[in-house]
Design an enzyme around this catalytic site. Structure first.
Site, PDB file in Angstrom:
ATOM      1  N   CYS A  74      58.745 -14.588   8.841  1.00  0.00           N
ATOM      2  CA  CYS A  74      58.326 -14.456   7.444  1.00  0.00           C
ATOM      3  C   CYS A  74      57.146 -15.396   7.241  1.00  0.00           C
ATOM      4  CB  CYS A  74      59.491 -14.860   6.539  1.00  0.00           C
ATOM      5  SG  CYS A  74      59.074 -14.930   4.788  1.00  0.00           S
ATOM      6  N   CYS A 132      60.002 -10.541   0.058  1.00  0.00           N
ATOM      7  CA  CYS A 132      60.818 -11.689  -0.335  1.00  0.00           C
ATOM      8  C   CYS A 132      60.155 -12.258  -1.580  1.00  0.00           C
ATOM      9  CB  CYS A 132      60.834 -12.726   0.794  1.00  0.00           C
ATOM     10  SG  CYS A 132      61.644 -14.269   0.324  1.00  0.00           S
ATOM     11  N   CYS A 157      60.230 -19.093   8.569  1.00  0.00           N
ATOM     12  CA  CYS A 157      59.285 -18.778   7.497  1.00  0.00           C
ATOM     13  C   CYS A 157      58.159 -19.813   7.490  1.00  0.00           C
ATOM     14  CB  CYS A 157      60.030 -18.781   6.166  1.00  0.00           C
ATOM     15  SG  CYS A 157      58.952 -18.428   4.775  1.00  0.00           S
ATOM     16  N   CYS A 213      53.926 -27.525  -8.242  1.00  0.00           N
ATOM     17  CA  CYS A 213      53.719 -27.632  -6.790  1.00  0.00           C
ATOM     18  C   CYS A 213      53.064 -28.937  -6.334  1.00  0.00           C
ATOM     19  CB  CYS A 213      52.892 -26.451  -6.296  1.00  0.00           C
ATOM     20  SG  CYS A 213      52.772 -26.421  -4.490  1.00  0.00           S
ATOM     21  N   CYS A 231      45.622 -27.288  -2.040  1.00  0.00           N
ATOM     22  CA  CYS A 231      45.541 -25.907  -2.530  1.00  0.00           C
ATOM     23  C   CYS A 231      44.752 -25.845  -3.842  1.00  0.00           C
ATOM     24  CB  CYS A 231      46.948 -25.345  -2.738  1.00  0.00           C
ATOM     25  SG  CYS A 231      46.933 -23.621  -3.254  1.00  0.00           S
ATOM     26  N   CYS A 275      49.398 -24.427  -9.850  1.00  0.00           N
ATOM     27  CA  CYS A 275      50.827 -24.228 -10.130  1.00  0.00           C
ATOM     28  C   CYS A 275      51.476 -25.564 -10.537  1.00  0.00           C
ATOM     29  CB  CYS A 275      51.519 -23.662  -8.893  1.00  0.00           C
ATOM     30  SG  CYS A 275      50.626 -22.256  -8.178  1.00  0.00           S
ATOM     31  N   ARG A 282      68.785 -15.835  -1.684  1.00  0.00           N
ATOM     32  CA  ARG A 282      68.660 -17.139  -1.006  1.00  0.00           C
ATOM     33  C   ARG A 282      68.778 -18.283  -1.997  1.00  0.00           C
ATOM     34  NH1 ARG A 282      66.813 -15.662   3.948  1.00  0.00           N
ATOM     35  NH2 ARG A 282      65.924 -13.586   3.856  1.00  0.00           N
TER      36      ARG A 282
END
Ligand code: SAM
Ligand code: DTB
Ligand code: SF4
Length: 319
Positions: A128, A188, A96, A59, A52, A56, A260
């Protein structure tokens, strides 16, 4: 419904409330809006892993960090369907699918995600996806395929955001959430604790979520999974009681939302997880992997649910 406009002081006063008193308050609100003792089981699948371009700090899938998670090809629709079927058989009601993208680009990869959504919906599960930034037009296409929910986390407070992510802004995040809303998809959105944030950052993250109008239908509360090779690998572990507190505040501020208890459960005791559920968490990610990191084994979660006398949203739970 008009969302309340919570003040900074009010949210901070909740954080500073003695924990048992805060839990009592959250529990009362929880019982007024949700069936007692019901937990939704959701399963995650990474349909496009690694590589990616975003930076972040938490991550493992960012190409800026050397974590051993390499860029993989996107899964094909048949493999995703097979995973969703297994998840359903194990008792999951929500599936998801995540992609390590900065944003959705129109073209064959997006078309494949649209097909995945259609197939998952066809199996009778909630669908999702979490794909990064998204335009209103792309959101509409996902909605037309039957998408129920889009996950896009705020992750931390507006002030702390730039210390965690430099390749996009908090405003970018809010814009995508707005596009999701406008397309009629449920939102979400949640965040992470354990990244070195202050208590005010935690409160401001929850306040921003709770002041969205309408409030998110689902709020994941994650504890940082400290992945070697990421800049946050050496953060100290969170205090599980802080997670309980975050869940309780989320429940107190967002009565109808599904809260969650998300990443970080592998490092939580059964008792800590149950306390989170008592304080208002009514969903978990179920299955031995989150996107790339470990999650408790499905049989451990079934045992926890059974031993605590909880029920699940699915009619039956394989043992
Ligand atoms: N790329 C998309 C995005 O960022 O929106 C979707 C996938 S991304 C992995 C989804 C969320 O996973 C992030 O927003 C973050 O909240 C969470 N996440 C990623 N790594 C994590 C970690 N190490 N610990 C806890 N949560 C994490
Ligand atoms: C969320 O808040 N947590 C999930 C889900 N939404 C997409 C993702 C957690 C990822 C943890 C790190 C990993 O497994 O790669
Ligand atoms: Fe990419 Fe999402 Fe990971 Fe950020 S959180 S690096 S956008 S996969």
């Amino acid at each position: 419904m008009i969302s309340p406009s919570y003040t900074k002081e009010f949210v901070r006063s909740l954080y500073d409330t003695p924990l048992l008193q805060l839990i009592d308050r959250a529990r009362g609100i929880h019982l007024a809006h949700h069936p007692d003792n019901e937990v939704q089981l959701c399963t995650l699948l990474s349909v496009k892993t690694g590589g990616c371009p975003e930076d972040c700090a938490y991550c493992p899938q960012s190409s800026h960090h050397d974590t051993g998670v390499d860029a993989e090809k996107m899964l094909n629709v048949d493999d995703v369907i097979a995973s969703a079927r297994r998840a359903k058989e194990l008792g999951s009601t929500r599936f998801c699918m995540g992609a390590a993208w900065r944003e959705v680009k129109d073209g064959p990869a997006f078309d494949r995600v649209v097909d995945m959504v259609r197939e998952v919906k066809g199996m009778g599960m909630e669908a999702c996806v979490t794909l990064g930034m998204l335009t209103e037009d792309q959101a509409k296409k996902l909605k037309d395929a039957g998408l129920d929910a889009y996950n896009h986390n705020l992750d931390t407070s507006p002030d702390n955001y730039k210390s965690i992510i430099k390749t996009r802004t908090f405003q970018d995040r809010l814009r995508t959430l707005d596009n999701v809303r406008k397309a009629g998809i449920t939102v979400c959105s949640g965040g992470i604790i354990g990244m070195g944030e202050s208590i005010d950052d935690r409160c401001e993250m929850l306040r921003t979520l709770a002041n969205l109008d309408p409030q998110p239908e689902s709020v994941p509360i994650d504890a940082l999974v400290r992945v070697p090779g990421t800049p946050l690998a050496d953060m100290p572990p969170i205090d599980p009681l802080d997670l309980v507190r975050m869940v309780a505040i989320a429940r107190a501020l967002m009565p109808k939302t599904r809260v969650r208890l998300s990443a970080g459960r592998s490092e939580l005791s059964r008792e800590a997880q149950l306390m989170c559920m008592y304080a208002g968490a009514n969903s978990i990610f179920y299955g031995d992997t989150l996107l790339t990191t470990p999650n408790p084994e499905a049989h451990e979660d079934r045992a926890l649910i059974r031993d605590a006398g909880l029920g699940t949203m699915a009619p039956t739970l394989a043992s």
